[in-house]
Design an enzyme around this catalytic site. Structure first.
Site, PDB file in Angstrom:
ATOM      1  N   GLU A  71      64.325  19.062  57.519  1.00 25.39           N
ATOM      2  CA  GLU A  71      63.320  19.976  56.970  1.00 25.39           C
ATOM      3  C   GLU A  71      63.843  21.426  57.004  1.00 25.39           C
ATOM      4  O   GLU A  71      64.399  21.870  58.007  1.00 25.39           O
ATOM      5  CB  GLU A  71      62.071  19.858  57.874  1.00 25.39           C
ATOM      6  CG  GLU A  71      60.878  20.664  57.449  1.00 25.39           C
ATOM      7  CD  GLU A  71      59.643  20.370  58.328  1.00 25.39           C
ATOM      8  OE1 GLU A  71      59.786  19.709  59.380  1.00 25.39           O
ATOM      9  OE2 GLU A  71      58.542  20.799  57.939  1.00 25.39           O
ATOM     10  N   LYS A  75      56.009  19.461  50.970  1.00 18.44           N
ATOM     11  CA  LYS A  75      55.234  18.851  52.053  1.00 18.44           C
ATOM     12  C   LYS A  75      53.748  18.890  51.715  1.00 18.44           C
ATOM     13  O   LYS A  75      53.222  19.930  51.306  1.00 18.44           O
ATOM     14  CB  LYS A  75      55.510  19.653  53.320  1.00 18.44           C
ATOM     15  CG  LYS A  75      55.017  19.083  54.610  1.00 18.44           C
ATOM     16  CD  LYS A  75      55.572  19.961  55.752  1.00 18.44           C
ATOM     17  CE  LYS A  75      55.239  19.462  57.132  1.00 18.44           C
ATOM     18  NZ  LYS A  75      55.929  20.270  58.180  1.00 18.44           N
ATOM     19  N   CYS A 100      58.229  15.438  57.399  1.00 14.08           N
ATOM     20  CA  CYS A 100      57.667  15.529  58.752  1.00 14.08           C
ATOM     21  C   CYS A 100      56.200  15.118  58.872  1.00 14.08           C
ATOM     22  O   CYS A 100      55.878  13.938  58.991  1.00 14.08           O
ATOM     23  CB  CYS A 100      57.876  16.950  59.272  1.00 14.08           C
ATOM     24  SG  CYS A 100      57.948  17.047  61.081  1.00 14.08           S
TER      25      CYS A 100
END
Lengths: 591, 591
Positions: A44, A126, A162
């Protein structure tokens, strides 16, 4: 079934060092290509480092990240790696204005890019933005709403970031509907004790839910207060662990998989919206890899042979090592008192930086005991770092006389704190003169209860054991000595520093027990009150003495004032420098 | 048309002081009843104080707030005020588990309660949760999804909380659909320069959108870094201002309105869901008030006669006054150097606390000039506060000798910083001995560029002018002196402190101009870079010298390290004491 060799690059970026991070990615991709990987995945926000906090709100920083990502794609192509798909995390922006009042302008996103043939083939962002604990992502980003599914050598690979894995719904549901062969997640997942067990359990459960293999790549190394532990791993579609990288070390984890081959007739199509997430399919290479003999995958064993205590110790060493390096300090200075806290911090520093970069200072005062000096000298000798002695008595006297001249004879706590502040001032003077980073040696039990001196022993640029309860300080010290014995080395910490009763030595015959409950008891109340937010009634119900509980809670609630060393001040503008501005300390980015 | 007399209670709560806040509400309700009000409204989270930050995550604190709110309803009834509806903000919880990973357990809400006849008649919760600037509400709360519409004396009144007014959609849309006669909003809206203009414009626009009168009640007073300015107001359904309370003072604003009478046939019904918000109708009293002669409503004029500079000055005085009071300090101590920063801070302190509670200390050193001492003495004399002189030279010498004994002769910045740290240590010693709050006198230009000494002049429990650029410091000083002259008083600040070139006086003939650009220029670059996040390219495009821009940006980006006085340390647990734990400094709540 198809075959695919993926490379998970567990690397250590620096927030703001866009050029250095680019070099890191190119190096990892080159090694992956040499090992025959078909797909490379980095963590990330690898382009910017992570977490960027309020740097995301600076439009020119977002632009710099987008430019750096494009330049990285060109770098890879120039290195002859253009045909290898490389997946990176970066800071991007959604086009169009923010949708709510107070939303960052330019709508920054925690994004993913697929780099191929010198360009950015595809991006997404994300979806689930964590905003708890150390995370402020709902503040800094706007959510993405797509799930990219890239076809690589005939395998459909979904990409997520994530938190998308930790929350139910959204990307996980869409990946299941898309019937992918592999879900890849890019992570910046900070270390916490025992989190590696939780992580594996989560990955296994999600793989079974989705019915696909799952590859989890995490960053490694320290960034400000956070340590990323690595622990990258791959599970198959049954949730069985097939590969795992070590903790706290850079690694390139190469994994041979035989995921389900892509089949255009199955699963949700390009453009379908599943649980609010639009699926975006893109074929990078349709043809499967010709059959090959897989390597045997590496599974670094858990529990770590170091044990839980050893794992914490290693996290502390990495945290200090990277804080010093990323902030440009070659050496550290600390006061060594003969007590256990400074002994452990010195040991961590020597393990992180080497004994030639650690400078100890003995700062004896009026109430320092003979064993304190002897134990501190023993510590330095065992570990071979330089130690100087600078008595504080004459400076303390000069202050006392100055205050007395203003009709303020210093007594009690004022006299005790003065000694600690003279020590802090001397350490800062040595730091300013010689360029060392000052290490504060306080532990979490002291900080929580306010049993320390503001601008005194709390002085320092970094506090290695700030998040360790006192009982853990002893445990870590015992572990480190035992580890040395196991390896046939001299135990680094004097036995006497571990076994003697703790004392601040700021007044005659003082011990910590004069002011605080027994540490074993204190720490268990603190862990419940601070660590898990349990209240007075719950603690009493759990069997603790009501008076003790009230006493500890009062100490903790009052200590916040002291911990806020950066004096607050009335806010009159839309943006002041502290409370409403959260930026990483390490900041190499200056445009 | 119906008639209604509403009372907006612009009061000053303290975070965590549940009992004190209860007394405040009862007092306001009693005065409102005496004046014949039909409905009393208090600010957002009045029961707990605001902002509670991570205290919301402590389940026992939520329970205490809920209990205090019920007890408050009983208090009101016991006082004979049970028939008067009182609307208060409080901390509550939604039943059922959190819906996302990381969400606070117990699902705390920023809630509203209608208190009537000794009980809680109705509750609802804030829908739009701000998570920018100083706000962390998406972290601490879960959103509400109802709009209460209470019928009071035949008028339908909708209730909403602060951000619900600032964001489009949701409660505003639902209030329009419900065709209410009045929208009441409870606010905790922190002061910013010129925000009062923006607030009125917003209220007018929303009133026109909804087609109803709008009453806006805000809290007042300082809480940690925030100052709430009051400025409660009412606009009619055309958006015209009909009543307005003063800034920075407690007030009970009584307003006679003639809103549209409720009509059961119009508008969305109980249970209807509009834009995600469910309407909850409740009749408290169906019959209109018999016709009465309205009072004339009070409209405190704007712009404030104080002018913009005077408004800022007043915010700073209130901020310091309440920080001292709410943290239990009766007096303050500060170093007075003869320079403008400490002169202004002393003046603010005398205005906030009275001259008998302000203690000045002259701390002359080797490089202090004669005019510094004379100007500091003049300052104390003009304002009548006590001033002592404590020379720092002998303590500085003792440190120099101690360091030299460790083969570290202090030169350059190390020698300069030492003098500032000796001063900080002396002020802290006086604070510890005598119980005063230490005031730091640094300004925002210094803090932004790192032109100050960590643990030196930055020492203090509160920094009154921390958010003021240096040019504003001069402007405020000139304004305060002019204001004194206007009132026929002695100007409190020596002219020489305002007019002389600023100097830290830490080395021979030093001035700020040796290290920093001219302040007018510096502050304009800082305001653009820090205040509005503009980047290097934008600043150069705006006409600033490229070298200057780069120099300032480098200073700012490096100064963050210094501002973080509370040394970070490696995090190993799910909750440490600093970064992932945000609690108000003022914390009277200890259960």
């Amino acid at each position: 079934m198809a075959q695919l060799r993926i490379a998970l690059a567990q690397v250590n970026p620096t927030v703001g060092d866009l050029e250095g991070n680019r070099r890191t990615v190119v190096g990892a991709a080159r090694r992956a290509a040499e090992k025959g990987a078909h797909l490379v995945v980095l963590p990330e926000m690898i382009v910017t480092g992570y977490p960027v906090e309020d740097l995301a709100l600076r439009d020119s920083f977002v632009s710099a990240s987008v430019r750096a990502t494009r330049a990285l794609a060109a770098d890879l192509d120039a290195e002859g790696l253009g045909d290898l798909p490389v997946v990176v995390g970066f800071l991007s922006r959604r086009e169009g204005p923010g949708e709510r009042y107070g939303q960052p302008s330019g709508a920054p996103q925690n994004a993913v890019a697929v780099l191929l043939r010198g360009g950015v083939e595809l991006t997404s962002a994300k979806h689930h933005l964590p905003n708890y604990g150390v995370f402020d992502e709902y503040r800094n980003f706007v959510p993405g709403d797509t799930l990219p599914v890239i076809r690589v050598r005939g395998v459909d690979v979904a990409l997520a970031v994530c938190e998308d894995l930790w929350q139910d719904g959204g990307p996980v549901t869409a990946a299941r509907a898309a019937r992918v062969g592999l879900l890849v997640t890019l992570n910046g997942s900070p270390y916490e004790r025992h989190k590696d067990d939780v992580r594996l359990e989560l990955c296994s459960r999600r793989a079974r839910e989705i019915g696909a293999a799952l590859a989890y790549v995490n960053m490694v190394g320290g960034q400000d207060e956070l340590v990323f532990e690595g622990d990258s791993l791959v599970v198959d579609s049954e949730g069985e662990l097939v590969a795992r990288a070590p903790q706290f070390e850079e690694d390139l984890l190469l994994v041979d998989l035989d995921p389900a081959a892509a089949d255009g007739e199955r699963g949700a199509r390009d453009g379908d919206v599943i649980d609010g997430i639009r699926i975006v399919r893109r074929t990078l290479s349709a043809d499967p890899v010709p059959a090959y003999e897989p390597r045997s995958n590496t599974v670094t064993p858990r529990p770590d042979p170091l044990s839980d205590t050893g794992e914490v110790y290693r996290a502390l060493v990495v945290g200090l090592r990277d804080y010093a390096a990323k902030n440009g300090f070659a050496s550290v200075v600390l006061g060594i008192s003969g007590g256990i806290d400074s002994a452990l911090v010195a040991t961590i520093a020597v393990d992180a930086l080497g004994s030639d970069r650690v400078h100890g200072v003995l700062l004896p005062g009026e109430h320092s005991s003979a064993h304190s000096v002897a134990d501190a000298e023993d510590l330095a000798e065992r570990q071979g770092f330089a130690a100087r002695t600078v008595p504080i008595t004459s400076a303390v006297e000069a202050f006392g006389q100055a205050a007395a001249s203003a009709e303020a004879a210093l007594t009690g706590l004022a006299a005790e704190n003065l000694q600690a502040r003279v020590r802090g001032t001397l350490l800062m003077a040595l730091s300013n003169q010689e360029g060392h980073l000052v290490l504060a040696t306080g532990n979490k039990s002291e900080a929580a209860t306010g049993y320390s001196t503001l601008y005194g022993d709390s002085v320092g640029g970094f506090a290695p054991i700030k998040d360790c309860w006192k009982t853990l300080v002893w445990e870590l010290s015992l572990w480190r000595n035992a580890e040395a014995e196991r390896l046939g080395q001299t135990p680094p910490i004097p036995e006497n520093s571990i076994s003697k009763p703790p004392s601040a030595e700021l007044s005659p015959d003082q011990t910590d027990a004069d002011s605080l409950p027994d540490y074993a008891l204190l720490d268990s109340v603190l862990a419940a009150y601070v660590g898990t937010d349990r209240g007075e009634a719950e603690l009493v119900f759990a069997g603790y003495d009501p008076d003790l509980v009230r006493r500890v809670i009062r100490l903790v609630d009052r200590a916040e004032f002291k911990r806020r060393q950066s004096a607050p001040g009335t806010k009159i503008s839309s943006r002041n420098l502290s409370r409403d501005r959260r930026v990483p300390i390490t900041n190499r980015w200056t445009v």
